[in-house]
Design a protein around this motif. Structure first.
Motif, PDB file in Angstrom:
ATOM      1  N   GLY A  82     -48.258  53.169 -11.072  1.00 31.41           N
ATOM      2  CA  GLY A  82     -47.441  53.091  -9.854  1.00 31.41           C
ATOM      3  C   GLY A  82     -48.314  53.123  -8.614  1.00 31.41           C
ATOM      4  O   GLY A  82     -48.110  52.348  -7.663  1.00 31.41           O
ATOM      5  N   LYS A  83     -49.311  53.983  -8.615  1.00 28.09           N
ATOM      6  CA  LYS A  83     -50.219  54.068  -7.466  1.00 28.09           C
ATOM      7  C   LYS A  83     -51.058  52.802  -7.340  1.00 28.09           C
ATOM      8  O   LYS A  83     -51.308  52.311  -6.232  1.00 28.09           O
ATOM      9  CB  LYS A  83     -51.125  55.287  -7.605  1.00 28.09           C
ATOM     10  N   LEU A  84     -51.512  52.270  -8.474  1.00 31.67           N
ATOM     11  CA  LEU A  84     -52.304  51.036  -8.448  1.00 31.67           C
ATOM     12  C   LEU A  84     -51.482  49.872  -7.898  1.00 31.67           C
ATOM     13  O   LEU A  84     -51.967  49.088  -7.078  1.00 31.67           O
ATOM     14  CB  LEU A  84     -52.829  50.706  -9.845  1.00 31.67           C
ATOM     15  N   ARG A  85     -50.222  49.768  -8.335  1.00 27.15           N
ATOM     16  CA  ARG A  85     -49.360  48.680  -7.844  1.00 27.15           C
ATOM     17  C   ARG A  85     -49.131  48.812  -6.340  1.00 27.15           C
ATOM     18  O   ARG A  85     -49.163  47.823  -5.611  1.00 27.15           O
ATOM     19  CB  ARG A  85     -48.042  48.686  -8.592  1.00 27.15           C
ATOM     20  N   ASP A  86     -48.870  50.038  -5.881  1.00 28.22           N
ATOM     21  CA  ASP A  86     -48.675  50.247  -4.442  1.00 28.22           C
ATOM     22  C   ASP A  86     -49.898  49.778  -3.660  1.00 28.22           C
ATOM     23  O   ASP A  86     -49.780  49.124  -2.632  1.00 28.22           O
ATOM     24  CB  ASP A  86     -48.415  51.726  -4.133  1.00 28.22           C
ATOM     25  N   MET A  87     -51.074  50.121  -4.137  1.00 29.58           N
ATOM     26  CA  MET A  87     -52.309  49.759  -3.447  1.00 29.58           C
ATOM     27  C   MET A  87     -52.532  48.250  -3.504  1.00 29.58           C
ATOM     28  O   MET A  87     -53.033  47.667  -2.549  1.00 29.58           O
ATOM     29  CB  MET A  87     -53.489  50.502  -4.070  1.00 29.58           C
ATOM     30  N   MET A  88     -52.148  47.618  -4.607  1.00 35.20           N
ATOM     31  CA  MET A  88     -52.331  46.172  -4.732  1.00 35.20           C
ATOM     32  C   MET A  88     -51.446  45.410  -3.745  1.00 35.20           C
ATOM     33  O   MET A  88     -51.867  44.402  -3.181  1.00 35.20           O
ATOM     34  CB  MET A  88     -52.009  45.712  -6.157  1.00 35.20           C
ATOM     35  N   PHE A  89     -50.212  45.898  -3.541  1.00 35.40           N
ATOM     36  CA  PHE A  89     -49.273  45.161  -2.705  1.00 35.40           C
ATOM     37  C   PHE A  89     -49.333  45.566  -1.237  1.00 35.40           C
ATOM     38  O   PHE A  89     -48.845  44.847  -0.380  1.00 35.40           O
ATOM     39  CB  PHE A  89     -47.857  45.320  -3.255  1.00 35.40           C
ATOM     40  N   LYS A  90     -49.892  46.717  -0.948  1.00 40.72           N
ATOM     41  CA  LYS A  90     -50.048  47.164   0.441  1.00 40.72           C
ATOM     42  C   LYS A  90     -51.486  47.635   0.623  1.00 40.72           C
ATOM     43  O   LYS A  90     -51.741  48.828   0.752  1.00 40.72           O
ATOM     44  CB  LYS A  90     -49.086  48.313   0.737  1.00 40.72           C
ATOM     45  N   PRO A  91     -52.445  46.725   0.602  1.00 38.54           N
ATOM     46  CA  PRO A  91     -53.845  47.154   0.651  1.00 38.54           C
ATOM     47  C   PRO A  91     -54.207  47.805   1.986  1.00 38.54           C
ATOM     48  O   PRO A  91     -53.861  47.296   3.036  1.00 38.54           O
ATOM     49  CB  PRO A  91     -54.633  45.870   0.424  1.00 38.54           C
ATOM     50  N   PRO A  92     -54.896  48.940   1.925  1.00 40.01           N
ATOM     51  CA  PRO A  92     -55.373  49.575   3.154  1.00 40.01           C
ATOM     52  C   PRO A  92     -56.690  48.935   3.578  1.00 40.01           C
ATOM     53  O   PRO A  92     -57.259  48.141   2.842  1.00 40.01           O
ATOM     54  CB  PRO A  92     -55.607  51.023   2.714  1.00 40.01           C
ATOM     55  N   PRO A  93     -57.172  49.296   4.761  1.00 31.43           N
ATOM     56  CA  PRO A  93     -58.486  48.775   5.143  1.00 31.43           C
ATOM     57  C   PRO A  93     -59.558  49.345   4.231  1.00 31.43           C
ATOM     58  O   PRO A  93     -59.389  50.410   3.657  1.00 31.43           O
ATOM     59  CB  PRO A  93     -58.658  49.286   6.582  1.00 31.43           C
ATOM     60  N   GLY A  94     -60.645  48.661   4.109  1.00 35.47           N
ATOM     61  CA  GLY A  94     -61.735  49.134   3.256  1.00 35.47           C
ATOM     62  C   GLY A  94     -62.027  48.140   2.165  1.00 35.47           C
ATOM     63  O   GLY A  94     -61.488  47.038   2.137  1.00 35.47           O
ATOM     64  N   PRO A  95     -62.873  48.535   1.235  1.00 32.88           N
ATOM     65  CA  PRO A  95     -63.234  47.601   0.161  1.00 32.88           C
ATOM     66  C   PRO A  95     -62.035  47.294  -0.730  1.00 32.88           C
ATOM     67  O   PRO A  95     -61.130  48.133  -0.859  1.00 32.88           O
ATOM     68  CB  PRO A  95     -64.316  48.355  -0.621  1.00 32.88           C
ATOM     69  N   PRO A  96     -61.997  46.120  -1.333  1.00 30.09           N
ATOM     70  CA  PRO A  96     -60.873  45.790  -2.212  1.00 30.09           C
ATOM     71  C   PRO A  96     -60.855  46.707  -3.428  1.00 30.09           C
ATOM     72  O   PRO A  96     -61.892  47.194  -3.878  1.00 30.09           O
ATOM     73  CB  PRO A  96     -61.134  44.342  -2.615  1.00 30.09           C
ATOM     74  N   LEU A  97     -59.662  46.944  -3.951  1.00 32.48           N
ATOM     75  CA  LEU A  97     -59.485  47.842  -5.091  1.00 32.48           C
ATOM     76  C   LEU A  97     -60.166  47.289  -6.337  1.00 32.48           C
ATOM     77  O   LEU A  97     -60.857  48.005  -7.049  1.00 32.48           O
ATOM     78  CB  LEU A  97     -57.996  48.077  -5.352  1.00 32.48           C
ATOM     79  N   GLY A  98     -59.975  46.013  -6.621  1.00 28.65           N
ATOM     80  CA  GLY A  98     -60.634  45.398  -7.770  1.00 28.65           C
ATOM     81  C   GLY A  98     -60.130  45.920  -9.106  1.00 28.65           C
ATOM     82  O   GLY A  98     -60.853  45.890 -10.088  1.00 28.65           O
ATOM     83  N   MET A  99     -58.912  46.426  -9.136  1.00 29.40           N
ATOM     84  CA  MET A  99     -58.332  46.923 -10.387  1.00 29.40           C
ATOM     85  C   MET A  99     -56.909  46.403 -10.495  1.00 29.40           C
ATOM     86  O   MET A  99     -56.285  46.072  -9.493  1.00 29.40           O
ATOM     87  CB  MET A  99     -58.284  48.453 -10.410  1.00 29.40           C
ATOM     88  N   LYS A 100     -56.413  46.366 -11.717  1.00 31.68           N
ATOM     89  CA  LYS A 100     -55.012  46.059 -11.926  1.00 31.68           C
ATOM     90  C   LYS A 100     -54.433  47.181 -12.779  1.00 31.68           C
ATOM     91  O   LYS A 100     -55.186  47.943 -13.406  1.00 31.68           O
ATOM     92  CB  LYS A 100     -54.847  44.700 -12.609  1.00 31.68           C
TER      93      LYS A 100
END
Length: 144
Positions: A99-117
């Motif tokens: 759930g946290k990963l999906r939130d981060m994928m769809f609403k990316p914050p500033p900074g380096p890309p998450l690079g995870m699914k």
């Protein structure tokens, strides 16, 4: 040391007198770290934020960009899932972090890309089962 340097007295001798007077009063006797060696410095380059880094390390804090913090949390969650005592707990841990990963994928914050699914829950559960079987553990609850 609230008194002012008298006019005509060299600054160096006035400071020396202040230090000697403070030593006589015992103001240096119970300072933190008294009698202990200075911490070893491994990096000889100057870092003006050394004191902030030392305080963060001393208090066990770290400041990571949100994506890197979530990456670490996801890796820790995967390790916790593999060590979980039940399949139900494995599913809960992975579902929560997904759930946290999906939130981060769809609403990316500033900074380096998450690079995870998100993790494949069934693949993690299957890996958990295989690790348990290899370790000789018998699952305590039936498959869902």
């Amino acid at each position: 040391m609230t008194e002012r340097k008298p006019p005509g007295v060299p600054f160096e001798s006035w400071v020396d007198k202040q230090i000697r007077d403070a030593e006589r009063r015992g103001e240096f006797d119970r300072l933190p770290g008294a009698g202990k060696p200075l911490p070893a410095v491994t990096d000889t380059s100057y870092d003006e934020l050394w004191w902030i880094k030392r305080k963060l390390a001393r208090e066990g804090l770290s400041v990571l960009p949100p994506t890197l913090a979530l990456r670490k949390e996801a890796e820790d969650a995967l390790a916790a899932a593999y060590a979980a005592p039940s399949e139900r707990l494995v599913r809960k841990i992975i579902t929560d972090v997904n759930g946290k990963l999906r939130d981060m994928m769809f609403k990316p914050p500033p900074g380096p890309p998450l690079g995870m699914k998100p993790y494949d829950v069934e693949a993690v559960v299957q890996e958990w089962r295989e690790r348990r079987a290899a370790a000789g553990d018998v699952p305590r609850e039936p498959r869902d």
